[in-house]
Design a protein around this motif. Structure first.
Motif, short mmCIF file in Angstrom:
data_model
loop_
_atom_site.label_atom_id
_atom_site.label_comp_id
_atom_site.label_asym_id
_atom_site.label_seq_id
_atom_site.Cartn_x
_atom_site.Cartn_y
_atom_site.Cartn_z
N ASP A 242 0.87 -1.18 0.00
CA ASP A 242 0.00 0.00 0.00
C ASP A 242 0.91 1.23 0.00
O ASP A 242 1.45 1.58 1.05
CB ASP A 242 -0.90 -0.04 1.24
N GLU B 110 -6.05 -12.24 -2.01
CA GLU B 110 -4.75 -11.78 -2.51
C GLU B 110 -4.55 -12.01 -4.01
O GLU B 110 -3.47 -11.70 -4.53
CB GLU B 110 -3.63 -12.48 -1.75
N VAL C 41 -4.80 -6.92 -0.70
CA VAL C 41 -3.60 -6.89 0.13
C VAL C 41 -3.94 -7.38 1.53
O VAL C 41 -4.82 -6.83 2.19
CB VAL C 41 -3.00 -5.47 0.19
N SER D 156 -3.03 -5.17 5.82
CA SER D 156 -2.75 -3.78 5.43
C SER D 156 -2.27 -2.95 6.62
O SER D 156 -2.74 -3.10 7.74
CB SER D 156 -3.99 -3.14 4.81
N GLU E 144 2.68 -6.54 4.88
CA GLU E 144 1.63 -6.85 3.91
C GLU E 144 2.05 -7.97 2.96
O GLU E 144 3.23 -8.28 2.80
CB GLU E 144 1.27 -5.59 3.12
#
Length: 350
Positions: free
Chosen positions: A187, A254, A318, A321, A325
């Motif tokens: 992220d 994912e 993800v 987070s 990650e």
């Protein structure tokens, strides 16, 4: 010919290894500028430090804008303790337990890098017993142990460390043989890599988009205002490419591209969301629609700033987070394919 997964993964790894906590992103933005020049993409640097790249389209009356952010979570030196350890002030929305035990680096005003480890003040179970585990992880109870011979505040000052110095976390980037990408700062550096991969693909294939399209690489999203200014006046649609949150009650995993229906700011534009779902279905993509309860994006920040735009949010799924990650190459691939399908679609929501 599709967007190169290898390019996106390699680009992510390069970006992840450049420290860039919100407020200290010059090095990573310079890397992005160098890559855009290499790809032959027109861009300019904005006053807040973000980079805006533009591809002219067949229709210049209405514009699209896509954004991903390259700034990350981090910290600042809040206090230099008498025993030579540091207290931290966090940058971005996360908890101290997410970085406990993490290696870090402190950048002094002169640019010197000094390493350390983030620990609780009672880390040793041999000394503190059960109290070591039971103690709440707060700003008062966490500290940085420097990798230097320091025993006092004066020793630390002699190194050049001062209150306000930026602290970055070791991303520990790993790409497994099974296709998983494990790292801090997926992220949103993964989505920056996706947008760069899409730009590379469009340039190499000589594709002309139906609308002039801007690509904003923002650098203050984690503190709430990365993409809330400088939006070109002809922009009608604004799509944030960030991350899909995984957890209990979520459908995102994912391997998919996640399409956000609502986050903490409220619902995203219903028409654009349905359009993205149609495109995902038509292209046989692995996708899920989700609500992210504790989340905000550059698209929602632009709406709060008063821009009259249609806004949307997508991204690779993800796990964990704002902690350490993980995602999968398939999530990057599905997201890139949806971005490409969206860019080439002629249907505009306004």
């Amino acid at each position: 010919m599709t967007v190169s997964t290898d390019y996106m993964v390699e680009t992510f790894c390069a970006l992840a290894n450049i420290p860039s906590p919100s407020g200290n992103t010059e090095k990573v933005m310079a890397w992005i500028e160098t890559e855009l020049k290499r790809l032959g993409i027109r861009f300019f640097r904005m006053n807040k430090g973000a980079v805006m790249a533009t591809l002219p389209g067949a229709n210049d009356e209405k514009h699209r804008l896509l954004t991903a952010h390259v700034d990350t979570l981090g910290a600042m030196v809040k206090e230099i303790k008498g025993n030579g350890r540091l207290k931290l002030a966090l940058i971005g929305g996360f908890e101290f337990n997410a970085v406990e035990g993490e290696h870090c680096q402190i950048e002094t005003d002169s640019g010197r890098i000094i390493t350390g480890t983030i620990l609780s003040t009672k880390a040793s179970v041999h000394v503190y017993g059960r109290e070591a585990g039971k103690m709440e992880r707060t700003e008062q109870n966490m500290e940085v142990r420097l990798d230097e011979k320091v025993k006092s505040r004066e020793d630390v000052l002699a190194l050049g460390i001062r209150v306000g110095n930026f602290v970055s976390f070791d991303p520990r980037v790993t790409v497994t043989n099974s296709g998983f990408i494990k790292s801090r700062h997926i992220d949103d550096k993964a989505s920056v890599a996706i947008l760069l991969g899409v730009l590379k693909h469009l340039k190499e294939t000589g594709t002309t988009l139906p609308y002039t399209t801007h690509f904003l690489i923002s650098n203050n999203e984690e503190i709430g205002y990365g993409g809330n200014s400088g939006v070109p006046e002809k922009t009608v649609e604004y799509l944030a490419v960030d991350m899909g949150a995984i957890g209990d009650g979520q459908t995102t995993d994912e391997y998919c591209v996640s399409i956000c229906a609502k986050d903490s700011s409220g619902p995203y534009h219903y028409g654009l969301r349905k359009h993205l779902v149609r495109l995902a279905d038509e292209n046989g993509l692995n996708y899920q629609v989700d609500i992210y309860p504790y989340y905000g994006s550059d698209a929602s920040a632009a709406l709060r700033a008063g821009y009259d735009i249609v806004h949307g949010l997508i991204g690779p799924g993800v796990d964990a987070s704002h902690s350490h990650e993980r995602t999968h190459k398939e999530a990057l691939d599905n997201t890139a394919k949806l971005v490409l399908a969206y860019l080439q679609s002629e249907k505009m929501q306004a």
